[in-house]
Design a protein around this motif. Structure first.
Motif, short mmCIF file in Angstrom:
data_model
loop_
_atom_site.label_atom_id
_atom_site.label_comp_id
_atom_site.label_asym_id
_atom_site.label_seq_id
_atom_site.Cartn_x
_atom_site.Cartn_y
_atom_site.Cartn_z
N SER A 1 3.97 7.06 6.37
CA SER A 1 4.39 8.78 6.36
C SER A 1 4.90 9.03 5.72
O SER A 1 5.74 8.21 4.69
N THR A 2 4.70 10.32 5.04
CA THR A 2 5.21 11.16 4.18
C THR A 2 5.62 12.85 3.93
O THR A 2 4.53 12.90 5.31
N GLY A 3 6.44 13.29 3.62
CA GLY A 3 6.33 14.64 3.83
C GLY A 3 6.63 15.66 2.36
O GLY A 3 7.32 14.98 1.53
N LEU A 4 6.36 16.97 2.74
CA LEU A 4 7.13 18.08 1.43
C LEU A 4 7.50 19.25 2.25
O LEU A 4 7.01 19.22 3.28
N ARG A 5 8.31 20.18 1.12
CA ARG A 5 8.57 21.80 1.46
C ARG A 5 7.77 21.85 -0.15
O ARG A 5 8.39 21.48 -0.46
N TYR A 6 7.42 23.21 0.56
CA TYR A 6 7.30 24.68 -0.71
C TYR A 6 7.60 25.60 0.21
O TYR A 6 6.93 26.23 0.85
N HIS B 1 -5.30 25.82 -9.55
CA HIS B 1 -5.80 25.29 -11.39
C HIS B 1 -5.61 24.09 -11.29
O HIS B 1 -5.19 23.80 -12.64
N GLY B 2 -4.53 22.97 -10.72
CA GLY B 2 -4.39 22.06 -10.48
C GLY B 2 -2.57 21.70 -10.96
O GLY B 2 -2.48 20.24 -11.72
N ARG B 3 -1.89 22.74 -10.97
CA ARG B 3 -0.51 22.34 -10.63
C ARG B 3 0.13 21.91 -9.97
O ARG B 3 -0.01 22.75 -8.84
N GLU B 4 0.95 20.78 -10.06
CA GLU B 4 1.51 20.39 -9.62
C GLU B 4 2.99 20.57 -8.35
O GLU B 4 3.48 22.21 -9.51
N ILE B 5 3.44 20.99 -7.29
CA ILE B 5 4.21 22.08 -7.32
C ILE B 5 5.23 21.38 -6.72
O ILE B 5 6.69 21.39 -7.00
N VAL B 6 4.66 20.14 -6.15
CA VAL B 6 5.69 19.17 -5.21
C VAL B 6 5.17 18.59 -4.88
O VAL B 6 3.94 18.13 -4.48
N ARG B 7 5.91 17.02 -4.53
CA ARG B 7 5.28 15.76 -4.03
C ARG B 7 5.71 15.23 -3.00
O ARG B 7 7.40 15.42 -2.64
N GLY B 8 5.30 14.40 -2.37
CA GLY B 8 5.93 13.25 -1.21
C GLY B 8 4.89 11.64 -1.45
O GLY B 8 3.81 11.74 -1.89
N GLU B 9 5.89 10.75 -0.89
CA GLU B 9 4.55 9.46 -1.35
C GLU B 9 5.93 8.63 -0.55
O GLU B 9 7.28 8.22 -0.62
N ALA B 10 4.98 7.30 0.30
CA ALA B 10 6.02 6.17 0.69
C ALA B 10 4.92 4.99 0.80
O ALA B 10 3.92 5.50 0.13
N ALA B 11 5.64 3.68 0.53
CA ALA B 11 4.84 2.94 0.18
C ALA B 11 5.07 1.91 1.18
O ALA B 11 5.90 2.19 2.34
N GLY B 12 4.28 0.69 1.39
CA GLY B 12 4.06 0.07 3.07
C GLY B 12 4.14 -1.65 2.02
O GLY B 12 3.77 -1.83 0.98
N TYR C 1 0.75 -0.79 -0.02
CA TYR C 1 -0.12 -0.26 0.05
C TYR C 1 1.00 1.53 0.05
O TYR C 1 2.54 1.27 0.37
N GLY C 2 0.46 2.30 -0.08
CA GLY C 2 0.85 3.67 -0.51
C GLY C 2 0.08 4.70 0.26
O GLY C 2 -0.76 4.42 0.55
N VAL C 3 0.41 6.24 0.28
CA VAL C 3 0.57 7.29 0.80
C VAL C 3 1.28 8.21 0.00
O VAL C 3 2.19 7.92 -0.11
N LEU C 4 0.80 9.48 -0.65
CA LEU C 4 1.10 9.98 -1.65
C LEU C 4 0.06 11.66 -1.40
O LEU C 4 -0.90 11.51 -1.34
N LEU C 5 1.33 12.74 -1.09
CA LEU C 5 0.50 13.88 -0.37
C LEU C 5 1.34 14.73 -1.44
O LEU C 5 2.46 15.00 -1.78
N ARG C 6 0.02 15.59 -1.96
CA ARG C 6 0.66 16.63 -3.19
C ARG C 6 0.32 18.12 -2.55
O ARG C 6 -0.70 17.84 -2.05
#
Length: 419
Positions: A322-327, A303-314, A293-298
């Protein structure tokens, strides 16, 4: 020889000074915000099986009473403590009546140790094991106000009041987002009791402990009561939306939510020019799920344009992913308005056969909006951020140390040739 020793000592002193100069720590600022009084309710199983004599030669009830008396003596003054029983009063065979048998023996509030001990001394193993109803009543006893809230459940058997599944009750309590934790202790438990008590604890982020000796019971209950007195950040319940336009606006803080299997949850955060958004999310599988399984943080624009993402799988080895991001938003010379950043949380958990999918999986979201680094270009440079100055200082120190060591080596060779 003395001259060479002095020179070597001088080199060591110089290197020590350089190291001390670049390794000074920044002073920590303590958070002096006053915490609300923590609340704890001890929920004790007083069903007939507590007469069993298998804990250090005495009955389970005797071990529980001794543990309660010692814990009451050591309870911190700031803790508001209460005691609730289950199965303590009804002696008949009517299951419907037996499943109503839960009573608040001592109200949650400032502790009068003598009164609490007197109330515990009157208990005698009696009836059924209505764990589910007792947990619902205990949650109501602790409701209201801020601060830590903890239920410590002590039982020696399974709930006898199905279909009110105590594990489902615990999930419903957690889904209310009131920041209540349930810790469970099993007295000489069998496999079914252990599984049920573990499930109750897992649903609220609590702990489960098997107990077979008096000292273990006393120490564990005491630790849990003391833990309630530790300062904590109480999560704020929120409810994400199915799309960004309807998402709740969040500020810096810790939030809890529930997310259905495979569902998307949206939240909004405003970021001013020159600020940096830091976000992290954890999703827990509080019930049986399929592995992989996994978790995605975007972070995306409105307007829907992706800036940054963080993702993790188990892969099923842990019960949380858990996952995280910085902007970092660049600074602006003009009076630019705040930018709304949409945070999207998606999971790919799938429930095992026969497992209920409601309420959703517990989700914990941390949002932190801080002043951005002085140079935004350095944030993605190997994750060092402002640490580049430290790396540069270390390189310079190493270079100077190399020059000194080379000069010292050449000087020693020259002296050796002269002599």
């Amino acid at each position: 020889m003395i001259r060479r020793q002095r020179l070597a000592a001088g080199v060591c002193a110089l290197l020590a000074a350089l190291t001390a100069g670049i390794a000074f720590p920044a002073g920590a600022v303590a958070d002096e915000t006053e915490q609300a009084a923590p609340k704890v309710e001890l929920v004790l199983d007083v069903s007939g099986s507590m007469r069993t004599r298998d804990i250090d030669g005495g009955t389970r009830m005797a071990a529980a009473k001794q543990a309660f008396n010692e814990v009451l003596d050591a309870t911190p003054e700031e803790v508001r403590l209460g005691i609730r029983t289950l199965g303590a009063n009804y002696r008949g065979n009517d299951r419907k009546e037996g499943c109503k048998d839960t009573e608040q023996l001592y109200p949650v509030g400032p502790l009068d140790r003598t009164d609490a001990k007197t109330a515990v001394a009157t208990l005698a193993p009696t009836g059924w094991t209505p764990i589910g109803p007792a947990l619902l009543k205990a949650a109501a006893d602790l409701n209201g106000g801020d601060g830590t809230r903890r239920i410590v459940l002590i039982s020696d058997g399974e709930d006898t009041c199905q279909p009110l599944d105590p594990c489902e009750v615990a999930r419903e309590i957690a889904a209310k987002g009131i920041g209540l934790t349930i810790d469970t202790l099993g007295l000489v438990p069998d496999a079914k009791t252990r599984d049920q008590l573990s499930c109750i604890a897992d649903a609220t982020g609590g702990t489960y402990t098997s107990v077979r000796h008096k000292e273990e019971l006393t120490d564990r209950v005491g630790d849990l009561v003391d833990r309630a007195a530790d300062p904590v950040v109480t999560p704020v319940a929120t409810e994400g939306a199915a799309q960004c336009a309807k998402a709740p606006a969040l500020k810096s803080g810790l939030y809890t939510d529930r997310e259905e299997f495979g569902q998307q949850r949206w939240y909004r955060v405003d970021v001013e020019p020159g600020q940096e958004l830091r976000a992290s999310v954890s999703v827990a599988d509080d019930r049986a799920v399929h592995p992989d399984y996994g978790v995605l943080l975007r972070a995306v624009t409105v307007h829907g344009r992706e800036i940054v993402r963080g993702e993790a799988a188990g892969t099923g080895r842990t019960d949380t992913v858990s996952t995280g991001l910085r902007y970092p938003r660049p600074d602006s010379d003009d009076d630019a308005p705040a930018e709304t950043v949409c945070l999207q949380v998606t999971n790919s958990f799938s429930a095992a056969t026969g497992v209920k999918t409601t309420p959703g999986l517990p989700l914990e979201l941390t949002v932190d909006v801080v002043d951005g680094p002085s140079g935004h270009h350095d944030v993605a440079s190997f994750g060092l951020g402002r640490g580049w100055w430290l790396l540069g200082a270390l390189v310079l120190a190493g270079f100077l140390a190399g020059l000194l060591w080379g000069w010292l080596s050449r000087w020693r060779v020259a002296v050796w040739r002269t002599n």
